[in-house]
Design a protein around this motif. Structure first.
Motif, short mmCIF file in Angstrom:
data_model
loop_
_atom_site.label_atom_id
_atom_site.label_comp_id
_atom_site.label_asym_id
_atom_site.label_seq_id
_atom_site.Cartn_x
_atom_site.Cartn_y
_atom_site.Cartn_z
N ILE A 205 -53.73 61.49 42.45
CA ILE A 205 -53.25 60.60 41.40
C ILE A 205 -51.81 60.96 41.09
O ILE A 205 -51.52 62.08 40.63
N THR A 208 -47.24 58.77 37.27
CA THR A 208 -46.05 57.91 37.25
C THR A 208 -45.27 58.05 35.95
O THR A 208 -44.05 57.86 35.95
N ASP A 209 -45.94 58.39 34.85
CA ASP A 209 -45.22 58.58 33.60
C ASP A 209 -44.33 59.82 33.66
O ASP A 209 -43.20 59.81 33.16
N GLU A 237 -53.27 57.10 44.21
CA GLU A 237 -53.39 56.21 43.07
C GLU A 237 -52.22 56.48 42.11
O GLU A 237 -51.68 57.57 42.07
N HIS A 238 -51.86 55.46 41.34
CA HIS A 238 -50.79 55.60 40.36
C HIS A 238 -51.40 55.48 38.96
O HIS A 238 -52.19 54.57 38.70
N ALA A 239 -51.03 56.41 38.06
CA ALA A 239 -51.60 56.36 36.71
C ALA A 239 -50.68 57.09 35.73
O ALA A 239 -49.95 58.00 36.11
N ASN A 240 -50.73 56.64 34.49
CA ASN A 240 -50.10 57.39 33.41
C ASN A 240 -51.07 58.48 32.97
O ASN A 240 -52.22 58.19 32.64
N ILE A 241 -50.60 59.71 32.95
CA ILE A 241 -51.46 60.83 32.56
C ILE A 241 -51.33 61.13 31.08
O ILE A 241 -52.32 61.41 30.39
N ILE A 312 -60.25 63.93 34.10
CA ILE A 312 -59.60 63.32 35.26
C ILE A 312 -59.78 64.19 36.49
O ILE A 312 -60.10 63.70 37.59
#
Length: 401
Positions: A205, A208-209, A237-241, A312
């Motif tokens: 993951i 991205t943030d 995958e791209h996600a804001n953590i 996560i």
């Protein structure tokens, strides 16, 4: 023949470094190799300085050697030097007002990063095969990134901290630096204790943030590296953590660190009226002002962050992020107010693993604006061995790229 260095081309060693090597066993998985250790590990009959000459002068010789050193000696490696660190480990810069500034062998214009600066410089300059340091808020990962090395911050508690000077005990870890990925894994396997939840990494993951806060050169290196390795990696995958909450997370980390310092290093500094270097002095003053109420609020948030990250990071999943968000500062600029922003944004990248007690490896993947840069992978609790295996696999891919 193992010997202590007769020449220190990168100013990595403290004045009270070893005069003779401490020889390891003749057999073992790392027999015949040499390592150096940051100036915070107890060695029987010797004093520890913690990056400060007044601390060294006041110290008593250690009654016994730190178990982590004993383990490495028993595995065959020999200790050949004691390395400079940032004063009382309270920086990610790689400078010391008393002992001087190690040189970054991979980018001489820039600092090494800290606080395990001498360990990183010595390893990158091939003065030793690998080195030990500590990582509380990034002190292994940052110099690993800036000096083009592999760096491990283990799951909290998986490498024995006995005989290692504490700073902020709920964050403190022993860390490893090495140039060679296979050796990096071997040293980690030698030292890691406790629960090993080793399963292959099958899900990545990208945070991205966190990437969005990075300098353009670092941002570009991340995307270029992931694209180049994409045929051999799980789909990323791209996600804001954390999103905008990263500022609160970073502040919580710094608050808890400062509060814990009140029980570890601050009493000595106050009692002896220690003359601290620039930047360090101001941070000790801030730490002294952290109230129990502020610390408790920060710990409450820490529990929320830990639960979020662990939800996560199930076994087999890793978060990907740049180890550091910027290129390092230039080495000729003195520590002080100009570095507050550098430390602040760096902690946004490094605080995640520390808050949740999770393992993180930094892998050298190339250069950003003329300086080495690392890509990091945060794993699940006890997933240290999986990260080490993954680092070796990435090394093979990067070599063949």
């Amino acid at each position: 023949m193992i010997a202590v260095p007769q020449h220190d081309p990168v100013h990595a060693l403290v004045p009270h470094t070893l005069e003779e090597p401490i020889l390891g066993a003749q057999t073992g998985p790392i027999a015949g190799l040499s390592f150096m250790a940051k100036d915070l590990f107890a060695i029987e009959g010797r004093k520890t300085g913690n990056g400060n000459p007044e601390s060294y002068a006041a110290a008593a010789p250690a009654a016994r050697t730190a178990p982590v050193i004993v383990e490495l000696l028993g595995a065959g490696a020999s200790l050949t030097g004691i390395t400079i660190c940032d004063e009382f480990f309270y920086s990610v810069l790689g400078t010391n007002a008393h002992y001087g500034q190690p040189v970054n062998p991979r980018a001489g214009r820039f600092v090494t990063g800290g606080s395990s600066c001498g360990s990183a410089a010595a390893t990158a300059a091939q003065m030793c095969d690998f080195a030990l340091g500590s990582d509380t808020g990034g002190s292994i990962r940052v110099p690993a990134s800036f000096c083009g090395l592999y760096g491990l911050r283990p799951s909290h508690g998986r490498i024995d901290m006995t005989g290692v000077t504490p700073m902020a005990p709920s964050f403190d870890t022993v860390g490893i630096l090495a140039q060679d990925a296979a050796l990096f894994r071997m040293v980690g396997q030698t030292l890691l204790q406790g629960v090993n939840r080793n399963v292959p990494i099958e899900r990545l993951i990208l945070a991205t943030d966190i990437v969005s806060y990075c300098e353009a050169s670092v941002d570009q290196l991340v995307w270029d590296t992931l694209e180049a390795l994409s045929p051999a990696l799980p789909e990323v995958e791209h996600a804001n953590i954390a999103g905008e909450d990263i500022v609160a997370w970073r502040t919580a980390f710094a608050t808890i660190q400062g509060f814990e310092l009140q029980s570890t290093l601050l009493p000595f500094v106050k009692e002896h009226n220690v003359e601290l270097g620039p930047g360090i002095k101001e941070r000790f003053e801030i730490a002294a002002g952290v109230t129990p109420e502020a610390a408790e609020d920060a710990r409450t948030l820490r529990r929320v962050v830990t639960a979020h990250l662990k939800s996560i990071l199930q076994p087999g999943t890793a978060i990907v992020l740049p180890t550091t968000p910027t290129q390092p500062p230039e080495r000729d600029i003195p520590d002080g107010a100009s570095f507050v922003e550098y430390r602040t944004v760096t902690l946004q990248n490094t605080c995640l693993a520390g808050l949740a007690g999770l393992p993180q490896v930094s892998v050298p993947v190339g250069e950003a604006a003329g300086c080495p840069a690392g890509l990091s992978f945060i794993g699940w609790e006890g997933g240290d061995e999986s990260l080490l295996d993954f680092a070796v696999g990435l090394s093979d891919l990067l070599k063949s790229d």
